[in-house]
Design a protein around this motif. Structure first.
Motif, short mmCIF file in Angstrom:
data_model
loop_
_atom_site.label_atom_id
_atom_site.label_comp_id
_atom_site.label_asym_id
_atom_site.label_seq_id
_atom_site.Cartn_x
_atom_site.Cartn_y
_atom_site.Cartn_z
N GLY A 16 0.82 -1.22 0.00
CA GLY A 16 0.00 0.00 0.00
C GLY A 16 0.85 1.26 0.00
N PRO A 17 0.19 2.42 0.15
CA PRO A 17 0.91 3.69 0.11
C PRO A 17 1.85 3.90 1.28
CG PRO A 17 -1.44 4.04 0.51
CD PRO A 17 -1.27 2.58 0.27
N ARG A 18 2.87 4.72 1.05
CA ARG A 18 3.82 5.04 2.12
C ARG A 18 4.09 6.54 2.12
NH1 ARG A 18 9.18 1.96 1.24
NH2 ARG A 18 9.55 2.97 3.23
N TRP A 19 4.64 7.00 3.22
CA TRP A 19 4.95 8.41 3.36
C TRP A 19 6.37 8.58 3.91
CZ3 TRP A 19 0.05 6.67 3.33
CH2 TRP A 19 -0.89 7.42 2.62
N THR A 20 7.00 9.70 3.56
CA THR A 20 8.34 9.97 4.08
C THR A 20 8.21 10.74 5.41
OG1 THR A 20 8.44 12.12 3.02
CG2 THR A 20 9.21 10.23 1.72
N SER A 21 9.33 10.86 6.10
CA SER A 21 9.31 11.62 7.35
C SER A 21 9.01 13.09 7.08
CB SER A 21 10.65 11.48 8.08
OG SER A 21 10.79 10.15 8.52
N SER A 22 9.44 13.60 5.92
CA SER A 22 9.11 15.01 5.62
C SER A 22 7.61 15.17 5.44
CB SER A 22 9.79 15.50 4.34
OG SER A 22 11.01 14.89 4.16
N ASP A 23 6.97 14.18 4.78
CA ASP A 23 5.50 14.25 4.67
C ASP A 23 4.88 14.31 6.06
OD1 ASP A 23 5.67 13.85 1.90
OD2 ASP A 23 5.51 11.65 2.10
N VAL A 24 5.39 13.44 6.95
CA VAL A 24 4.85 13.36 8.32
C VAL A 24 5.02 14.71 9.02
CG1 VAL A 24 5.20 12.33 10.59
CG2 VAL A 24 5.20 10.87 8.55
N GLU A 25 6.21 15.27 8.90
CA GLU A 25 6.49 16.55 9.58
C GLU A 25 5.56 17.66 9.08
OE1 GLU A 25 11.13 16.12 10.91
OE2 GLU A 25 10.71 16.71 8.84
N ARG A 26 5.31 17.63 7.78
CA ARG A 26 4.40 18.63 7.20
C ARG A 26 3.00 18.49 7.81
NH1 ARG A 26 6.73 18.26 2.48
NH2 ARG A 26 5.41 16.53 1.82
N VAL A 27 2.53 17.26 7.87
CA VAL A 27 1.18 17.01 8.42
C VAL A 27 1.11 17.46 9.87
CG1 VAL A 27 -0.45 15.19 9.10
CG2 VAL A 27 0.64 15.10 6.85
N VAL A 29 4.78 6.48 16.71
CA VAL A 29 5.92 6.59 15.80
C VAL A 29 5.36 6.71 14.39
CG1 VAL A 29 7.97 5.45 14.89
CG2 VAL A 29 7.31 5.10 17.28
N LEU A 30 5.74 7.80 13.71
CA LEU A 30 5.38 7.96 12.29
C LEU A 30 6.69 8.08 11.53
CD1 LEU A 30 2.66 10.73 12.82
CD2 LEU A 30 2.17 8.42 12.03
N GLU A 31 7.11 7.01 10.90
CA GLU A 31 8.43 6.95 10.27
C GLU A 31 9.51 7.35 11.28
OE1 GLU A 31 8.71 5.32 7.64
OE2 GLU A 31 6.62 5.25 7.03
N ASP A 32 10.27 8.45 11.04
CA ASP A 32 11.35 8.80 11.98
C ASP A 32 10.87 9.71 13.12
OD1 ASP A 32 13.03 7.43 10.27
OD2 ASP A 32 13.68 9.23 9.21
N VAL A 33 9.58 9.96 13.14
CA VAL A 33 9.05 10.97 14.07
C VAL A 33 8.39 10.28 15.26
CG1 VAL A 33 7.28 12.75 14.29
CG2 VAL A 33 8.71 12.66 12.24
N LEU A 34 8.64 10.81 16.46
CA LEU A 34 8.04 10.23 17.67
C LEU A 34 7.23 11.29 18.42
CD1 LEU A 34 7.88 7.86 19.82
CD2 LEU A 34 9.85 8.96 20.89
#
Ligand SMILES: [Fe+2]
Length: 618
Positions: A367-378, A588-593
């Protein structure tokens, strides 16, 4: 380059899958995007995702394949109505407008949905052919016996056959209304759970009961032949002609009307669950022996909704004639989309196939994936505070520390799973050694029934030390149930054993010590195991390895990242909202906690209510 888009829709669990030169590139269920569980609509968003993942415009797709033959299915509807007329008019009247509106005109519906420029050929495969293809073509076997079991497709409810190289042949079919899937669903309905989603709950309830109704079932409802084929006595059911599964005759046989949803569970319901589970296992074993005699194959592949019955799968592996079993992780109708696409590539286009010894399903992380930058933006857009870890070991150390302290952690990493189980990409994790974990997770995180068990994931190389699995036996898709190893069990006193077997309050039964990993040990010492390896699971494996190094325990509780009635989270935003709406401690969202109470804000009570209320109880 040849691309095939497979689609399943209009029954339940619509999905799309994309295969490019035989490689599975992407696959996803529509419910994950629309946030409506088991969404049966046309899977527009899943298709968009698949095309995007492959870098394709709709007009670049060579073949589009729908997973069943609408005309044949309509024929079944008509013939069933005529056979039971006039008593089936209510369900007939409900069904016909839908058929006339979109299903019979599937070519037009698909062309309209995929855009005017669609140049690809449209193909319709048979429903059980799609299931069979989804089971065999991605499997690790060059040749295997094939078994498909579900409610019903066009006419078939059970098929068996053989796959070899790039071809599958289905030799025998059982047909509607004789259906193991519908029989199991009838008991699901009767015990107060929702058909097509509550079957899992019924299976989870079975270990609390005794199979005291087996004789009644085999005497009145189903005639099982030695080869596993069966004949249902339709006088006890209502699914041919009505809008419910069972009728008064059925209710009289089992001592009363169906249980009202959410009402008290009585011992009778548990005994019924145990009984239908036992009958199902018996049929699995008989069919297994029959197919083995017919094919002499040491390998078996399985698909169809009934193949999600991981207790029966585990029993077939332990007691049946096959050395190896592979089950399509998206065994229900969602997987039909993938099977249809693979069927076109191998069977119709006659492309060569060499089985990948590790299977070709890619861990079902399709399925779809997201990068840590995507996560940080959200997160920044939401005003959330978080920490980003650029160095993986530091992140894993921190998460291990949280888990070992009894915290519950949402884990979002890599591509989303295809199929109904969370496998470590969209999961909620906890420490299985905690005796409180099961009830805390059920009540404060998932808001679901307290009797429901949780599944363990275990480092693949340690699995045989904790569960009754042969060394090297994999279960990467959480589709096998195995007993917890004797060495990990805690001996119950006579009184504790009595409470475990009889206490009317199921929470009391769960409070009894059963093993050193109580949160994932069911009352009959069984566990629905996922084995985790580095090749398939990457960072999730390394997290578990780290937890093992620090605690000596190679097992975690792994449950799907959602609340009751909610589809598994897809995007970082879905995960963040679920995190805020529950008592999860960290995310935890990719590299983000994010850790609640220190850096993450809590959701306002009114917003939390609103969020939770959008998901209907399943
Ligand atoms: Fe099916």
């Amino acid at each position: 380059m040849t691309t095939v888009l497979g689609i399943s829709a209009f029954y339940h669990d619509s999905a799309a899958a994309l295969v490019r030169d035989g490689e599975i590139v992407a696959a996803a269920q529509e419910e994950r995007f629309t946030r409506r569980k088991h969404d049966a609509g046309f899977p527009s968003q899943a298709i968009d995702y698949c095309l995007k993942a492959a870098g394709l415009e709709p007009e670049q797709v060579d073949y589009v394949c729908f997973y069943e033959k609408p005309l044949r299915k309509f024929e079944r509807l008509l013939e069933t109505y005529l056979a039971f007329a006039p008593s089936g008019f209510a369900s007939f009247r409900m069904a016909v407008p839908l058929w006339l509106k979109e299903r019979l005109w599937m070519s037009r519906t698909m062309r309209r949905a995929l855009g005017a420029n669609l140049k690809s050929s449209l193909i319709f495969t048979d429903h059980h052919e799609s299931h069979a293809a989804s089971a065999f073509f991605p499997s690790p076997f060059d040749e295997a016996a094939i078994l498909t079991l579900d409610g019903v497709g066009e006419w078939s409810t059970t098929t068996f056959g053989h796959g070899s190289g790039n071809k599958i042949t289905l030799a025998q079919h059982l047909q509607f209304p004789h259906s193991l899937g519908l029989l199991y669903s009838a008991f699901t309905y009767y015990c107060g759970f929702r058909v097509n989603s509550g079957e899992y709950k019924l299976m989870g309830l079975a270990p609390y009961g005794r199979p005291t109704y087996c004789d009644a079932i085999t005497k009145h409802l189903i005639d099982i032949k030695p080869d596993g084929s069966f004949w249902l006595n339709t006088e006890y059911f209502n699914y041919c002609q009505g809008l419910t599964m069972t009728n008064d005759r059925f209710h009289r046989l089992f001592g009363g009307p169906p249980r009202a949803p959410e009402s008290n569970l009585e011992q009778r319901h548990m005994d019924l669950a145990a009984s239908i589970q036992s009958v199902t296992e018996d049929i699995f074993l008989r069919i297994g022996r029959h197919i083995f005699e017919q094919t002499r194959s040491r390998n078996l592949v399985l698909a169809g909704g009934v193949a999600l019955n991981c207790v029966a799968n585990g029993k077939l592996l332990r007691e049946g004639p096959f050395d190896s079993i592979w089950i399509q992780p998206a065994a229900g109708d969602a997987g039909g989309a993938l099977g249809a696409a693979l069927f076109v590539w191998y069977q119709l286009l006659n492309n060569p196939r060499r089985a990948n010894p590790h299977d070709s399903q890619k861990g079902s992380l399709l399925g779809p994936r997201w990068t840590s930058s995507d996560v940080e933006r959200v997160l920044s857009g939401q005003g959330a505070q978080y920490s980003t870890y650029n160095h993986e070991p530091e992140l894993l150390d921190r998460v291990t520390e949280l888990l070992a302290a009894g915290k519950i952690v949402g884990w979002f990493s890599g591509p989303m799973e295809f199929g109904p189980r969370s496998l470590g990409a969209r999961s909620i994790l906890g420490d299985p050694r905690s005796s409180e974990m099961q009830s805390v997770m059920n009540l404060r995180i998932k808001f679901r029934e307290s009797f429901r068990p949780f599944a363990p994931c275990v480092l693949a190389e340690e699995a045989h030390n904790w569960f009754d699995l042969a060394p090297g036996q994999e279960s990467p898709y959480m589709l096998l149930v195995a007993p917890v190893a004797q060495s990990r069990r805690i001996h119950a006193s006579a009184e504790e054993a009595r409470v475990m077997a009889e206490a009317p309050d199921l929470r009391e039964r769960l409070r009894m010590p059963r093993s050193t990993i109580p949160a994932v040990t069911h009352v009959d010492y069984s566990a629905r195991v996922e084995t985790v390896d580095e090749r398939r699971h990457g960072r999730f494996y390394r997290l578990m390895k780290n937890f093992y190094r620090k605690t000596g325990c190679p097992v975690l509780v792994n449950t799907s990242f959602n609340v009751r009635g909610e589809p598994i989270v897809c995007t970082p935003n879905d995960a963040y909202r679920c995190f805020l709406a529950t008592d999860m401690d960290a995310l935890v969202l990719e590299d983000v906690l994010l850790v609640k109470g220190t850096v993450a804000p809590a959701m306002a009570e009114s917003e939390r209510e609103r969020h939770l209320q959008q998901f209907q109880l399943d």
